[in-house]
Design a protein around this motif. Sequence first.
Motif, PDB file in Angstrom:
ATOM      1  N   PHE A 116       0.822  -1.211   0.000  1.00  0.00           N
ATOM      2  CA  PHE A 116       0.000   0.000   0.000  1.00  0.00           C
ATOM      3  C   PHE A 116       0.853   1.256   0.000  1.00  0.00           C
ATOM      4  O   PHE A 116       1.926   1.307   0.610  1.00  0.00           O
ATOM      5  N   MET A 117       0.342   2.266  -0.702  1.00  0.00           N
ATOM      6  CA  MET A 117       0.841   3.625  -0.576  1.00  0.00           C
ATOM      7  C   MET A 117      -0.014   4.295   0.482  1.00  0.00           C
ATOM      8  O   MET A 117      -1.246   4.356   0.364  1.00  0.00           O
ATOM      9  N   LEU A 118       0.636   4.792   1.525  1.00  0.00           N
ATOM     10  CA  LEU A 118      -0.068   5.421   2.637  1.00  0.00           C
ATOM     11  C   LEU A 118       0.653   6.701   3.034  1.00  0.00           C
ATOM     12  O   LEU A 118       1.805   6.928   2.649  1.00  0.00           O
ATOM     13  N   GLN A 119      -0.009   7.501   3.830  1.00  0.00           N
ATOM     14  CA  GLN A 119       0.661   8.647   4.420  1.00  0.00           C
ATOM     15  C   GLN A 119       1.864   8.129   5.220  1.00  0.00           C
ATOM     16  O   GLN A 119       1.769   7.126   5.933  1.00  0.00           O
ATOM     17  N   LYS A 120       2.997   8.803   5.089  1.00  0.00           N
ATOM     18  CA  LYS A 120       4.223   8.334   5.727  1.00  0.00           C
ATOM     19  C   LYS A 120       4.036   8.106   7.226  1.00  0.00           C
ATOM     20  O   LYS A 120       4.521   7.116   7.791  1.00  0.00           O
ATOM     21  N   GLU A 121       3.303   8.998   7.871  1.00  0.00           N
ATOM     22  CA  GLU A 121       3.078   8.883   9.312  1.00  0.00           C
ATOM     23  C   GLU A 121       2.318   7.598   9.659  1.00  0.00           C
ATOM     24  O   GLU A 121       2.574   6.967  10.693  1.00  0.00           O
ATOM     25  N   VAL A 122       1.387   7.188   8.797  1.00  0.00           N
ATOM     26  CA  VAL A 122       0.622   5.958   9.043  1.00  0.00           C
ATOM     27  C   VAL A 122       1.541   4.743   8.963  1.00  0.00           C
ATOM     28  O   VAL A 122       1.463   3.831   9.802  1.00  0.00           O
ATOM     29  N   VAL A 123       2.436   4.729   7.985  1.00  0.00           N
ATOM     30  CA  VAL A 123       3.399   3.624   7.871  1.00  0.00           C
ATOM     31  C   VAL A 123       4.313   3.588   9.095  1.00  0.00           C
ATOM     32  O   VAL A 123       4.619   2.512   9.630  1.00  0.00           O
ATOM     33  N   GLN A 124       4.732   4.744   9.568  1.00  0.00           N
ATOM     34  CA  GLN A 124       5.569   4.794  10.766  1.00  0.00           C
ATOM     35  C   GLN A 124       4.827   4.232  11.969  1.00  0.00           C
ATOM     36  O   GLN A 124       5.413   3.517  12.793  1.00  0.00           O
ATOM     37  N   ARG A 125       3.540   4.530  12.074  1.00  0.00           N
ATOM     38  CA  ARG A 125       2.739   4.003  13.181  1.00  0.00           C
ATOM     39  C   ARG A 125       2.578   2.484  13.071  1.00  0.00           C
ATOM     40  O   ARG A 125       2.601   1.770  14.065  1.00  0.00           O
ATOM     41  N   MET A 126       2.408   1.993  11.846  1.00  0.00           N
ATOM     42  CA  MET A 126       2.237   0.547  11.647  1.00  0.00           C
ATOM     43  C   MET A 126       3.492  -0.234  12.025  1.00  0.00           C
ATOM     44  O   MET A 126       3.405  -1.366  12.512  1.00  0.00           O
ATOM     45  N   ALA A 127       4.651   0.365  11.795  1.00  0.00           N
ATOM     46  CA  ALA A 127       5.921  -0.333  12.014  1.00  0.00           C
ATOM     47  C   ALA A 127       6.542  -0.035  13.377  1.00  0.00           C
ATOM     48  O   ALA A 127       7.583  -0.611  13.717  1.00  0.00           O
TER      49      ALA A 127
ATOM     50  N   VAL B 259       7.700   0.284  17.282  1.00  0.00           N
ATOM     51  CA  VAL B 259       7.966  -0.694  18.340  1.00  0.00           C
ATOM     52  C   VAL B 259       7.771  -0.007  19.689  1.00  0.00           C
ATOM     53  O   VAL B 259       7.710   1.217  19.771  1.00  0.00           O
ATOM     54  N   PRO B 260       7.637  -0.798  20.768  1.00  0.00           N
ATOM     55  CA  PRO B 260       7.437  -0.202  22.087  1.00  0.00           C
ATOM     56  C   PRO B 260       8.480   0.866  22.408  1.00  0.00           C
ATOM     57  O   PRO B 260       9.670   0.689  22.134  1.00  0.00           O
ATOM     58  N   GLY B 261       8.005   1.975  22.965  1.00  0.00           N
ATOM     59  CA  GLY B 261       8.891   3.091  23.294  1.00  0.00           C
ATOM     60  C   GLY B 261       8.892   4.192  22.249  1.00  0.00           C
ATOM     61  O   GLY B 261       9.245   5.336  22.545  1.00  0.00           O
ATOM     62  N   ASP B 262       8.498   3.867  21.004  1.00  0.00           N
ATOM     63  CA  ASP B 262       8.410   4.892  19.956  1.00  0.00           C
ATOM     64  C   ASP B 262       7.226   5.812  20.209  1.00  0.00           C
ATOM     65  O   ASP B 262       6.184   5.375  20.711  1.00  0.00           O
ATOM     66  N   ASN B 263       7.366   7.064  19.801  1.00  0.00           N
ATOM     67  CA  ASN B 263       6.238   8.001  19.906  1.00  0.00           C
ATOM     68  C   ASN B 263       5.069   7.569  19.040  1.00  0.00           C
ATOM     69  O   ASN B 263       3.913   7.859  19.351  1.00  0.00           O
ATOM     70  N   ASN B 264       5.365   6.886  17.919  1.00  0.00           N
ATOM     71  CA  ASN B 264       4.316   6.465  16.984  1.00  0.00           C
ATOM     72  C   ASN B 264       3.656   5.148  17.369  1.00  0.00           C
ATOM     73  O   ASN B 264       2.723   4.704  16.716  1.00  0.00           O
ATOM     74  N   TYR B 265       4.165   4.504  18.404  1.00  0.00           N
ATOM     75  CA  TYR B 265       3.668   3.181  18.810  1.00  0.00           C
ATOM     76  C   TYR B 265       2.274   3.312  19.419  1.00  0.00           C
ATOM     77  O   TYR B 265       2.020   4.175  20.253  1.00  0.00           O
ATOM     78  N   GLY B 266       1.374   2.451  18.966  1.00  0.00           N
ATOM     79  CA  GLY B 266       0.006   2.525  19.478  1.00  0.00           C
ATOM     80  C   GLY B 266      -0.838   1.398  18.927  1.00  0.00           C
ATOM     81  O   GLY B 266      -0.337   0.361  18.475  1.00  0.00           O
TER      82      GLY B 266
ATOM     83  N   LEU C 284      -2.706   0.994  16.214  1.00  0.00           N
ATOM     84  CA  LEU C 284      -2.572   0.580  14.815  1.00  0.00           C
ATOM     85  C   LEU C 284      -1.372  -0.350  14.643  1.00  0.00           C
ATOM     86  O   LEU C 284      -1.469  -1.392  13.987  1.00  0.00           O
ATOM     87  N   GLY C 285      -0.240   0.011  15.240  1.00  0.00           N
ATOM     88  CA  GLY C 285       0.949  -0.821  15.108  1.00  0.00           C
ATOM     89  C   GLY C 285       0.781  -2.175  15.767  1.00  0.00           C
ATOM     90  O   GLY C 285       1.156  -3.211  15.198  1.00  0.00           O
ATOM     91  N   ILE C 286       0.207  -2.194  16.972  1.00  0.00           N
ATOM     92  CA  ILE C 286       0.047  -3.460  17.687  1.00  0.00           C
ATOM     93  C   ILE C 286      -0.861  -4.405  16.916  1.00  0.00           C
ATOM     94  O   ILE C 286      -0.539  -5.582  16.707  1.00  0.00           O
ATOM     95  N   MET C 287      -2.010  -3.904  16.462  1.00  0.00           N
ATOM     96  CA  MET C 287      -2.964  -4.785  15.790  1.00  0.00           C
ATOM     97  C   MET C 287      -2.483  -5.184  14.393  1.00  0.00           C
ATOM     98  O   MET C 287      -2.741  -6.303  13.939  1.00  0.00           O
ATOM     99  N   THR C 288      -1.774  -4.290  13.699  1.00  0.00           N
ATOM    100  CA  THR C 288      -1.224  -4.662  12.390  1.00  0.00           C
ATOM    101  C   THR C 288      -0.163  -5.744  12.563  1.00  0.00           C
ATOM    102  O   THR C 288      -0.151  -6.756  11.846  1.00  0.00           O
ATOM    103  N   GLN C 289       0.721  -5.554  13.550  1.00  0.00           N
ATOM    104  CA  GLN C 289       1.794  -6.522  13.771  1.00  0.00           C
ATOM    105  C   GLN C 289       1.273  -7.823  14.376  1.00  0.00           C
ATOM    106  O   GLN C 289       1.929  -8.865  14.250  1.00  0.00           O
TER     107      GLN C 289
END
Length: 276
Positions: free
Chosen positions: A134-145, A147-154, A156-161
């Motif tokens: 998928f082509m997505l907003q860069k911030e969404v990809v960062q959230r999906m990828a 890891v714990p401790g990242d500001n983008n972790y939440g 979306l990332g947990i359920m995608t992973q």
Amino acid sequence: MSNKAGHQARKRFGQNFLHDPGVIEQIIRAINPKPDDEIVEIGPGLGALTEEILAVNPRLQVVELDRDLIPVLRTKFFNYPEFRIHEADALKFDFRELMVDRPLRIIGNLPYNISTPLIFHLLAQSGVVQDMHFMLQKEVVQRMAAVPGDNNYGRLGIMTQYFCKVQPLFEVGSGAFRPAPKVDSAIVRLVPHTSLPHQAKDLGTLQAVVRTAFNARRKTLRKALGGLVSVAQLQSLGINDGLRPENLGMADYVAIADRLVGEKSSSGPANGVSDD
């Protein structure tokens, strides 16, 4: 802004049409389509990716909501008799109906305004999917990828992973689109796990725990999960109740959810991934 096909990009559909040949080639190389693949494209737009895929795989299927684009696509690709267009909202579409002989390969330049709920909708059907690009907003990809401790972790990332291996591939500048969006984009590859690395006893309970935690992500777990889990329960699992939700890994969230399921007198299985 109009384009050479005379179609006006529609804001309500979140349309930004890809036109950069170099980026298109890079995406096609990443997907690496084969003639026998069961490929489904979401939101083909004016067919920039569609054209390249059809040259390799004439049985491509697409899901398009904008009814004004459908005659454009039919005309442009009239010489591909096996090319199928499904006029439908991808958010409500049952992709499982498209699988015949082999798992689906799903691709798309996803509209930013529906990308997160659409990802959750597709995760719920990941059992029929080989991979997704998928082509997505860069911030969404960062959230999906993340890891714990990242500001983008939440959530979306947990359920995608939980369902997929997440591979960010490369970034795409706004100039590759017409009209140019105000944000940069990125390509991500999602490959469903053959077996879940941390399978929850009940998916709905896991989702409830994760959603509740990240609704109060700045609070400690003691407060964020206070309505669901006691301090004693957290401590019995070896989890520090003074941590914040972003400090826990997926295995921790599964352990919390499983503890709650084990203490319920009865619990039915959850079907699918909620995007509320």
